[in-house]
Design a protein around this motif. Structure first.
Motif, PDB file in Angstrom:
ATOM      1  N   HIS B  94       0.761  -0.775   0.126  1.00 53.23           N
ATOM      2  CA  HIS B  94       0.034  -0.297   0.192  1.00 53.23           C
ATOM      3  C   HIS B  94       1.108   1.142   0.271  1.00 53.23           C
ATOM      4  N   GLU B  95       1.972   0.774   1.121  1.00 51.97           N
ATOM      5  CA  GLU B  95       2.620   2.623   1.019  1.00 51.97           C
ATOM      6  C   GLU B  95       3.276   2.717   0.252  1.00 51.97           C
ATOM      7  N   GLU B  96       4.132   1.411  -0.833  1.00 56.31           N
ATOM      8  CA  GLU B  96       4.646   1.387  -2.155  1.00 56.31           C
ATOM      9  C   GLU B  96       3.737   2.472  -3.380  1.00 56.31           C
ATOM     10  N   LEU B  97       2.923   1.871  -3.442  1.00 56.08           N
ATOM     11  CA  LEU B  97       1.992   1.784  -4.258  1.00 56.08           C
ATOM     12  C   LEU B  97       1.450   3.805  -4.034  1.00 56.08           C
ATOM     13  N   GLU B  98       1.243   4.108  -3.497  1.00 58.45           N
ATOM     14  CA  GLU B  98       0.942   5.445  -2.389  1.00 58.45           C
ATOM     15  C   GLU B  98       1.956   6.028  -2.958  1.00 58.45           C
ATOM     16  N   ALA B  99       3.362   6.129  -2.843  1.00 62.59           N
ATOM     17  CA  ALA B  99       4.618   6.260  -3.524  1.00 62.59           C
ATOM     18  C   ALA B  99       4.783   6.825  -4.396  1.00 62.59           C
ATOM     19  N   MET B 100       4.706   5.287  -5.346  1.00 61.50           N
ATOM     20  CA  MET B 100       5.123   5.765  -6.764  1.00 61.50           C
ATOM     21  C   MET B 100       3.639   6.789  -7.615  1.00 61.50           C
ATOM     22  N   THR B 101       2.045   6.271  -7.094  1.00 61.36           N
ATOM     23  CA  THR B 101       1.116   7.312  -7.923  1.00 61.36           C
ATOM     24  C   THR B 101       1.105   8.109  -7.250  1.00 61.36           C
ATOM     25  N   GLU B 102       0.949   9.055  -5.616  1.00 61.79           N
ATOM     26  CA  GLU B 102       0.853   9.749  -4.782  1.00 61.79           C
ATOM     27  C   GLU B 102      -0.511  10.360  -4.914  1.00 61.79           C
ATOM     28  N   LEU B 103      -1.677   9.129  -5.263  1.00 58.83           N
ATOM     29  CA  LEU B 103      -2.927   9.038  -4.649  1.00 58.83           C
ATOM     30  C   LEU B 103      -2.999   8.926  -3.383  1.00 58.83           C
ATOM     31  N   ARG B 104      -3.610   9.552  -3.124  1.00 55.76           N
ATOM     32  CA  ARG B 104      -4.685   9.233  -1.670  1.00 55.76           C
ATOM     33  C   ARG B 104      -6.126   8.500  -1.716  1.00 55.76           C
ATOM     34  N   ARG B 105      -5.996   8.743  -2.884  1.00 57.33           N
ATOM     35  CA  ARG B 105      -8.074   7.561  -2.872  1.00 57.33           C
ATOM     36  C   ARG B 105      -7.776   5.981  -3.499  1.00 57.33           C
ATOM     37  N   PHE B 106      -7.835   5.041  -2.453  1.00 59.29           N
ATOM     38  CA  PHE B 106      -7.433   3.449  -2.689  1.00 59.29           C
ATOM     39  C   PHE B 106      -8.452   3.129  -2.889  1.00 59.29           C
ATOM     40  N   ALA B 107      -8.660   1.732  -3.756  1.00 57.36           N
ATOM     41  CA  ALA B 107      -9.801   0.656  -3.624  1.00 57.36           C
ATOM     42  C   ALA B 107      -8.781  -0.075  -3.186  1.00 57.36           C
ATOM     43  N   TRP B 108      -9.521  -1.322  -2.684  1.00 57.59           N
ATOM     44  CA  TRP B 108      -8.728  -2.679  -2.135  1.00 57.59           C
ATOM     45  C   TRP B 108      -9.148  -3.568  -3.030  1.00 57.59           C
ATOM     46  N   VAL B 109      -8.768  -4.636  -3.508  1.00 60.67           N
ATOM     47  CA  VAL B 109      -9.217  -5.903  -3.722  1.00 60.67           C
ATOM     48  C   VAL B 109      -9.058  -7.623  -3.252  1.00 60.67           C
ATOM     49  N   GLY B 110      -9.531  -7.678  -2.468  1.00 61.75           N
ATOM     50  CA  GLY B 110      -9.167  -9.149  -1.805  1.00 61.75           C
ATOM     51  C   GLY B 110     -10.088 -10.085  -1.979  1.00 61.75           C
ATOM     52  N   LEU B 111      -9.435 -11.271  -3.038  1.00 61.22           N
ATOM     53  CA  LEU B 111      -9.727 -12.805  -2.585  1.00 61.22           C
ATOM     54  C   LEU B 111     -10.312 -13.791  -2.069  1.00 61.22           C
ATOM     55  N   GLY B 112     -10.649 -14.004  -1.417  1.00 62.67           N
ATOM     56  CA  GLY B 112     -10.327 -15.784  -0.815  1.00 62.67           C
ATOM     57  C   GLY B 112      -9.091 -15.170   0.294  1.00 62.67           C
ATOM     58  N   LEU B 113      -8.719 -15.621   0.765  1.00 62.89           N
ATOM     59  CA  LEU B 113      -7.829 -15.657   2.098  1.00 62.89           C
ATOM     60  C   LEU B 113      -7.169 -14.121   2.215  1.00 62.89           C
ATOM     61  N   GLY B 114      -6.282 -13.914   0.653  1.00 67.31           N
ATOM     62  CA  GLY B 114      -6.802 -12.209   0.913  1.00 67.31           C
ATOM     63  C   GLY B 114      -7.605 -11.259   1.272  1.00 67.31           C
ATOM     64  N   GLY B 115      -8.836 -11.907   0.816  1.00 66.77           N
ATOM     65  CA  GLY B 115      -9.877 -10.375   1.932  1.00 66.77           C
ATOM     66  C   GLY B 115      -9.862 -10.008   3.168  1.00 66.77           C
ATOM     67  N   ALA B 116      -9.429 -11.322   4.143  1.00 69.81           N
ATOM     68  CA  ALA B 116      -8.614 -11.635   5.273  1.00 69.81           C
ATOM     69  C   ALA B 116      -7.474 -10.704   5.190  1.00 69.81           C
ATOM     70  N   VAL B 117      -7.115 -10.896   5.062  1.00 64.25           N
ATOM     71  CA  VAL B 117      -5.507  -9.832   5.398  1.00 64.25           C
ATOM     72  C   VAL B 117      -5.887  -8.253   4.601  1.00 64.25           C
ATOM     73  N   ALA B 118      -6.943  -8.152   3.896  1.00 66.79           N
ATOM     74  CA  ALA B 118      -7.283  -6.714   3.390  1.00 66.79           C
ATOM     75  C   ALA B 118      -8.056  -6.219   5.408  1.00 66.79           C
ATOM     76  N   LEU B 119      -8.395  -6.786   5.557  1.00 62.98           N
ATOM     77  CA  LEU B 119      -9.373  -6.474   6.269  1.00 62.98           C
ATOM     78  C   LEU B 119      -8.981  -6.567   7.235  1.00 62.98           C
ATOM     79  N   CYS B 120      -7.912  -7.273   7.698  1.00 60.61           N
ATOM     80  CA  CYS B 120      -6.421  -6.853   8.900  1.00 60.61           C
ATOM     81  C   CYS B 120      -5.980  -5.458   8.841  1.00 60.61           C
ATOM     82  N   ALA B 121      -5.369  -5.425   7.631  1.00 61.42           N
ATOM     83  CA  ALA B 121      -4.703  -4.698   7.456  1.00 61.42           C
ATOM     84  C   ALA B 121      -5.316  -3.294   7.572  1.00 61.42           C
ATOM     85  N   ALA B 122      -6.600  -3.392   6.527  1.00 67.82           N
ATOM     86  CA  ALA B 122      -7.441  -1.911   6.806  1.00 67.82           C
ATOM     87  C   ALA B 122      -8.098  -1.621   8.384  1.00 67.82           C
TER      88      ALA B 122
END
Lengths: 281, 271
Positions: B94-122
């Motif tokens: 997330h920090e890498e993407l923020e640094a690369m784009t300088e954007l502040r608005r994010f959408a996250w997509v999490g599939l399967g266990l990636g959904g759990a990771v996204a919830l935990c990271a949020a």
């Protein structure tokens, strides 16, 4: 980490990961690529596991139009393009790695590509072919039939299945693998062509390790079945063949992955000791 | 802009990623971070994820896909993969993407266990993504281990052409004791973390949550209630597509385009 991303090929359209380390200089360079529908990391990440465990420089990459690689501009057919892509991978290995030999490692249709590339490109000095084409062998088929007939689990499964479908014994299928399952739906080269290619490679000094899994157990479940099938060619003196009949086609258990890594490592150690290794021994 | 593979992260925890820059200009288009599922599921969803990233970039979004430590082309052995590490990697991405784009608005997509990771990271970062697309998310780790056990037995039975009863005999009865699933390690640490994981946080963690449920996925109403309360806006989409992780989908190069449409349209609508 000693891995870095490389873009290569005629229009830099191929993408891969190059692994190099001072400790592996002088050892053969290994090339890994797609196995069927799986991208460059291989089934169950097997290509990454092999690349890191085999202590050799390597390149793992995606063929044109697969994984992270873009479609090629050349407009060659898929098979010819794969051979061209492997040629570009060898160029990269030659340019970037201090590797005296290049070995292509292919699984399933990847084994077919690796073999075609080796026939076309003399820079390939070794081949590891995992489930390349296999051909009918009566001894293997008989052993497979007997093993099935003696398996009580299969009988109980069959009876349960027949009862569920209301079928009689006469109507039930024999659960034998179909040719399409064994070949994974790919067109199989005539046996004589396969043997001729192997002969050509052996005569050129290419070292070859073939490993067959349980997928082809009706054709090969022991190395002897392969050598019997090709009895006229004397491959028993020139090619190493192993059979892992209790392992599935994509090495789905960790134990089978470790056994495969150990098998290839042993073959590499015996066939490609580097000058550095010789000095150290 | 073409997809650009890159390594990022700490020198002892290098992560492989692919950045898809926007190919069309669109004001207020978000940066999209994609969270892989676990093990074999990440391999099976690879093409779908790549195609989703390309579609999003054509819709004006900047997208980063990445492999967790111990997975894909990232550093680390499969046995090193654990849930806390996956969350740390997601924050790093997330920090890498923020640094690369300088954007502040994010959408996250999490599939399967990636959904759990996204919830935990949020929850851990307070990143408060504008949109959180959770596709068949794992909301209970113990349940997921049981799902993995069933899938492992079915897959090996099919692959080895052996009766499932034979595979069951060689597989621990308790999912919590599985040391591998579908060709990938389940370390003691990962299993223990999964057993501890159940999403039960009613605090707001995203402005909008979109739950995407495949036809063969069941999410309990009580879990969905918790999910509903975790965002200001909530919606659910039930996909009629062939399951993304089925043998049929994998072998036939099948892409669940309705789900891709839902995510791309959802991201575009908020741009």
């Amino acid at each position: 980490m000693t891995e870095r991303i490389v873009q290569f090929g005629a229009s830099e359209h191929l993408s891969g990961v190059l692994r190099n380390d001072p400790s592996v200089r002088g050892r053969p360079g290994l090339i890994f690529f797609n196995a069927g529908v799986v991208h460059r990391i291989g089934p169950h990440r097997l290509n990454v596991k092999l690349a890191r465990a085999l202590n050799a420089p390597s390149l793992r990459f995606d063929l044109s139009g697969q994984g992270e690689s873009a479609t090629a501009e050349a407009g060659l057919g898929f098979e010819r393009q794969a051979v061209a892509d492997l040629g570009a991978a060898i160029d990269t290995i030659s340019d970037e790695l201090d590797a005296p030999d290049t070995i292509a490692i292919g699984i399933c249709s990847g084994a077919d590509h690796a073999m075609r590339a080796a026939v076309a490109d003399p820079r390939i000095r070794g081949l590891v072919l995992l489930d390349p084409f296999a051909y009918p062998n009566d001894t293997a088929a008989g052993a497979d039939f007997m093993a099935r007939a003696a398996d009580p689990d299969r009988w109980s499964r069959k009876i349960r299945s027949m009862m569920a479908r209301g079928e009689s014994v006469q109507n039930s299928d024999n659960e034998e693998q179909t040719d399409d399952e064994i070949d994974q739906g790919r067109p199989v080269a005539p046996k004589e062509d396969f043997a001729a290619d192997l002969t050509r490679l052996v005569e050129r000094g290419v070292r070859i390790l073939i490993v067959y899994t349980g997928l082809v157990r009706r054709h090969v479940s022991k190395p002897a079945h392969f050598f019997q099938t090709f009895a006229d060619y004397g491959f028993d003196r020139t090619i190493e063949v192993d059979a892992m009949p209790h392992t599935d086609h994509t090495f789905s258990s960790i134990a089978s992955q470790e056994a495969l890594i150990a098998r290839i490592d042993d073959w590499l150690q015996r066939n490609y000791r580097s000058a550095r290794d010789e000095r150290l021994s | 802009m073409a997809a650009t593979p890159l390594y990022f992260g700490d020198s002892d925890r290098k992560l492989y990623g692919v950045f898809h820059g926007p190919t069309t200009r669109r004001s207020n288009a978000p940066a999209v971070l994609m969270f892989n599922p676990f093990g074999e599921e990440a391999i099976r969803s690879y093409r779908t994820y790549r195609q989703l990233a390309e579609r999003l970039s054509r819709a004006g979004a900047s997208v980063l896909r990445f492999d967790y430590y111990g997975s894909g082309d990232s550093a680390g052995d499969c046995a090193d993969l654990d849930l806390d590490g996956m969350v740390r990697d997601a924050v790093m991405a997330h920090e890498e993407l923020e640094a690369m784009t300088e954007l502040r608005r994010f959408a996250w997509v999490g599939l399967g266990l990636g959904g759990a990771v996204a919830l935990c990271a949020a929850r851990a970062t307070g990143a408060n993504p504008a949109q959180l697309f959770l596709w068949d998310p794992v909301l209970n780790g113990a349940d997921y281990l049981a799902v993995l056990r069933g899938a492992h037995i079915a897959a090996l039975s099919h692959a080895l052409d052996l009766p499932a009863s034979r595979i069951k005999r060689d597989t621990p009865k308790e999912p919590a004791k599985m040391t591998e699933a579908l060709g990938f390690h389940l370390s003691d640490t990962l299993r223990s973390q999964l057993l501890d994981f159940a999403f039960d946080d009613r605090n707001k963690i995203a402005r909008e949550i979109c739950l995407i449920a495949s036809s063969d996925t069941s999410i309990s109403p009580s879990r969905e209630d918790i999910l509903r309360s975790a965002a200001a806006h909530y919606r659910r989409y039930d996909s009629a597509s062939t399951a993304w992780n089925s043998n049929e989908a994998f072998n036939e190069y099948y892409i669940p385009t309705d789900v891709i449409d839902i995510i791309v349209d959802g991201v575009s609508a908020r741009s």
